[in-house]
Structure formats: C-alpha cells, structure tokens
Write a protein that holds these residues in place. Structure first.
Motif, PDB file in Angstrom:
ATOM      1  N   PHE A   1       0.780  -1.199   0.010  1.00 55.77           N
ATOM      2  CA  PHE A   1      -0.013   0.076  -0.223  1.00 55.77           C
ATOM      3  C   PHE A   1       1.010   1.431  -0.102  1.00 55.77           C
ATOM      4  O   PHE A   1       0.642   2.242  -0.670  1.00 55.77           O
ATOM      5  CB  PHE A   1      -1.014   0.166   1.238  1.00 55.77           C
ATOM      6  CG  PHE A   1      -1.835   1.363   1.352  1.00 55.77           C
ATOM      7  CD1 PHE A   1      -3.151   1.029   0.760  1.00 55.77           C
ATOM      8  CD2 PHE A   1      -1.526   2.245   2.035  1.00 55.77           C
ATOM      9  CE1 PHE A   1      -4.022   2.176   0.629  1.00 55.77           C
ATOM     10  CE2 PHE A   1      -2.506   3.433   1.982  1.00 55.77           C
ATOM     11  CZ  PHE A   1      -3.575   3.479   1.358  1.00 55.77           C
TER      12      PHE A   1
ATOM     13  N   PHE B   1      -3.753   6.480   6.842  1.00 53.60           N
ATOM     14  CA  PHE B   1      -4.621   5.486   6.014  1.00 53.60           C
ATOM     15  C   PHE B   1      -4.777   4.121   6.703  1.00 53.60           C
ATOM     16  O   PHE B   1      -4.979   3.059   5.961  1.00 53.60           O
ATOM     17  CB  PHE B   1      -3.728   5.261   4.719  1.00 53.60           C
ATOM     18  CG  PHE B   1      -3.220   6.403   3.922  1.00 53.60           C
ATOM     19  CD1 PHE B   1      -4.322   6.937   3.072  1.00 53.60           C
ATOM     20  CD2 PHE B   1      -2.143   6.918   3.889  1.00 53.60           C
ATOM     21  CE1 PHE B   1      -3.859   8.077   2.258  1.00 53.60           C
ATOM     22  CE2 PHE B   1      -1.531   7.791   3.193  1.00 53.60           C
ATOM     23  CZ  PHE B   1      -2.499   8.713   2.284  1.00 53.60           C
TER      24      PHE B   1
ATOM     25  N   ASN C   1      -7.683   2.264   5.287  1.00 56.12           N
ATOM     26  CA  ASN C   1      -7.394   1.626   3.878  1.00 56.12           C
ATOM     27  C   ASN C   1      -6.383   0.359   3.854  1.00 56.12           C
ATOM     28  O   ASN C   1      -6.543  -0.552   3.155  1.00 56.12           O
ATOM     29  CB  ASN C   1      -6.911   2.870   3.076  1.00 56.12           C
ATOM     30  CG  ASN C   1      -7.789   4.068   2.923  1.00 56.12           C
ATOM     31  OD1 ASN C   1      -7.650   4.707   3.807  1.00 56.12           O
ATOM     32  ND2 ASN C   1      -8.627   4.222   2.021  1.00 56.12           N
TER      33      ASN C   1
ATOM     34  N   GLN D   1      -7.067  -3.243   2.498  1.00 56.80           N
ATOM     35  CA  GLN D   1      -5.928  -3.995   1.568  1.00 56.80           C
ATOM     36  C   GLN D   1      -5.776  -5.044   2.223  1.00 56.80           C
ATOM     37  O   GLN D   1      -5.427  -6.142   1.346  1.00 56.80           O
ATOM     38  CB  GLN D   1      -4.625  -2.930   1.340  1.00 56.80           C
ATOM     39  CG  GLN D   1      -3.587  -3.550   0.469  1.00 56.80           C
ATOM     40  CD  GLN D   1      -3.987  -3.363  -0.797  1.00 56.80           C
ATOM     41  OE1 GLN D   1      -3.973  -2.237  -1.492  1.00 56.80           O
ATOM     42  NE2 GLN D   1      -3.937  -4.615  -1.570  1.00 56.80           N
TER      43      GLN D   1
END
Length: 327
Positions: free
Chosen positions: A52, A75, A78, A82
């Motif tokens: 990422f 993040f 996120n 992922q």
C-alpha cells in the motif's frame, strides 16, 4: 464491518495457524468460522502495508519510504481493507485444506472483523459434494437393458458419400444452375415497388440451390440461371422468417460439386494401403461396426449409471443443480 470478497482457488497458498469452527448446516451446506491471531497474521499485514505504501503519495516522502506510523495515522482503514483483500482467500483455502473440504460453489463471506493489532475473523458458508454411500447389492439387482446398434446398407452409403464429399472438387459450369449447385451472386434489396434500396446491396453472396430459403418456388427461380442472368426472389427478414423482402439476384458464377466415382483411383486417394473397391468397402464396414459398438457401449453405460443413481438416490446441492441447468 461488511465487505464482499471474490473467493477463487489458486493452485498454491501458504499454510498458516488457524482456529476453525465447522458447522454442518444441512446435508450439503457447511459454515466455517475462522479466527487468525494478530501474532499469526502480522507478517501478512506488514506485507500488505508495504504494498500500500508504494501506491500512495505524501508530500515530502518518496513512494515506499513513508514511515509506518505516518501510514497508519493517515490510512489505517485503507490498509486494513487492503490486508483483507490480499489475504482472506488464503486463510479460507487454508481452512478448507485443514478440514479436507472441497466446495462446489463460491463461498459467501460474512461477519468479517479486523482492526490493526487485533485478531482477524470471518465466516465462510459454502456447499460440498454429497457423500455417496453405495448399498450392498446382489447379482441382478439392477434391471438394465443393453441396446445393440446394427448397421445396414444405408449406413454404408452415407459413410461412402461422406468420403466422396471430402474428396470432391468444385467446378465452374456454364450449362445453368441445377439443384445442389452453388450460385455466387450479388443481391440487391428492393422496395415494394421494385426500386433498388440504396445501401442494401450485398455482393458476392454464395447460395445453394435447394437449401435453406431456396426450396420449392424459390428453387425453381434459380434452376437454369447462368452467369450474367438475373432473377427476382424473396428472402426472410429474420431467422424466424416472419416476414420477407424482395431482392434482385444477379449471377456471377455457377459452381458445381463433382463427386469422385468409387473406383480404384478413389480408393487409393482415401487409403494408399488399399488396392480394391471391395477392400475399401470392407474397411468402411469395419469402421461403422466399431462406431456402432462404441455407441452401444456408451448407451449401456448411461443406462447403468441411471439405474445406479435411481438405486442410491443421492441428493445434490442446489448450487450444483443450478450450475447444471444453466449450462
């Protein structure tokens, strides 16, 4: 957290320590609850975070060089997503391997739970093949008839004609089209008053006299046509032939399929090892017999399989039934 995941079956995957709880919902459906500790999954999480980090951009940092704390601060949701996308399939397949299960459909994933530093858990619901238990059977338990396919002269004629067609030659003829001849032509669509419709000319179309739409009255319009001659015909507007439109046909060429005579030259063309028409016919008859014997055996095996299925009466998962019906 609810997310959708596409569960496939890669050829290889790494083994990992899992806590698995397996429930039998019914004869075919299994529900597998998987729980992976943070200690076991942390290397996978770090790998996902590294991937990422190479994709995002933060001013002042090069891609892949962003500090771990900064990535998590900005993040974390996120990165968690992922990680789940990267690994849920691997954990699911590890669970299947450990429990020695083979699903017949794509698993439904639910009850997904994961946050950084915590365990990862989810539930996979899927169907498996039915367990078939063969009953003890005595001789003559199954009533199965064996069908015997027997060839006749018509089968011989058809087989020989197929070989003749395979070695036929096509000749351009000038004596006028006959039934089964091919006509190379241009077709111009007309309106109801017989005026050509602009943009509706179809060039170099190949038609066979007596086939498809060119039978009966249509065939009579084509028989005898020579290069340069024209005819008015009707062609269907769709496959269902619910309506038709007039066309003007202009002949470019008439081509005829010339079948070879069944003689020694033809026999040598088909099989150089043969030297007589009688030997050729014997070989064709033997191949027909082998084909019919194979069909008889296949028919018997189908009947035997159907009788066994009726005797055992195995169930089938709904997904297997749906897949069979859709294909």
């Amino acid at each position: 957290m609810e997310r959708s995941f596409n569960i496939n079956s890669p050829a290889e995957f790494e083994s990992i320590s899992l806590q698995i709880e397996l429930k039998n919902i019914n004869e075919f459906t299994r529900e597998m609850n998987l729980n992976i500790s943070w200690q076991a999954l942390e290397p996978d999480f770090n790998a996902s975070m590294k991937r990422f980090g190479k994709k995002v951009k933060i001013p002042g940092f090069r891609p892949g060089k962003i500090p771990r704390d900064r990535l998590l601060q900005q993040f974390q949701p996120n990165i968690e997503a992922q990680f789940m996308d990267d690994n849920i399939q691997k954990y699911y397949l590890n669970g299947l391997q450990e429990k020695e299960l083979v699903p017949v459909n794509q698993a439904e994933i639910s009850d997904v739970h994961f946050h950084f530093g915590e365990h990862f858990s989810f539930t996979a619901k899927f169907e498996v093949e039915p367990e078939i238990v063969l009953p003890k059977m005595k001789r003559k338990t199954l009533d199965v008839q064996r069908m015997k396919f027997i060839s006749d002269q018509q089968d011989m004629d058809v087989a020989v004609d197929q070989l003749r067609k395979a070695h036929a030659r096509i000749e351009t003829v000038e004596d006028g089209a006959q039934e089964k001849d091919f006509i190379l032509c241009d077709l111009q669509k007309l309106d109801d008053s017989g005026v050509p419709i602009i943009g509706k000319k179809f060039e170099k179309q190949l038609l066979k006299v007596g086939d498809g739409s060119f039978t009966d009255e249509q065939k009579e319009k084509l028989v005898g046509l020579k290069p340069g001659e024209t005819a008015r015909i009707n062609l269907p507007d769709d496959r269902e032939k619910t309506s038709s439109s007039p066309y003007e046909l202009m002949v470019i060429n008439v081509e005829r399929e010339i079948l070879p005579e069944v003689d020694t030259d033809f026999v040598k063309l088909v099989n150089p090892d043969l030297d007589s028409v009688e030997g050729f016919r014997d070989e064709v008859q033997n191949k027909i017999g082998e084909n019919f014997d194979s069909r008889s055996q296949q028919s018997f095996e189908r009947e035997l399989t159907d009788a066994m299925i009726t005797k055992v009466d195995p169930g089938a998962p709904p997904s297997m039934v749906d897949n069979y019906l859709s294909n």
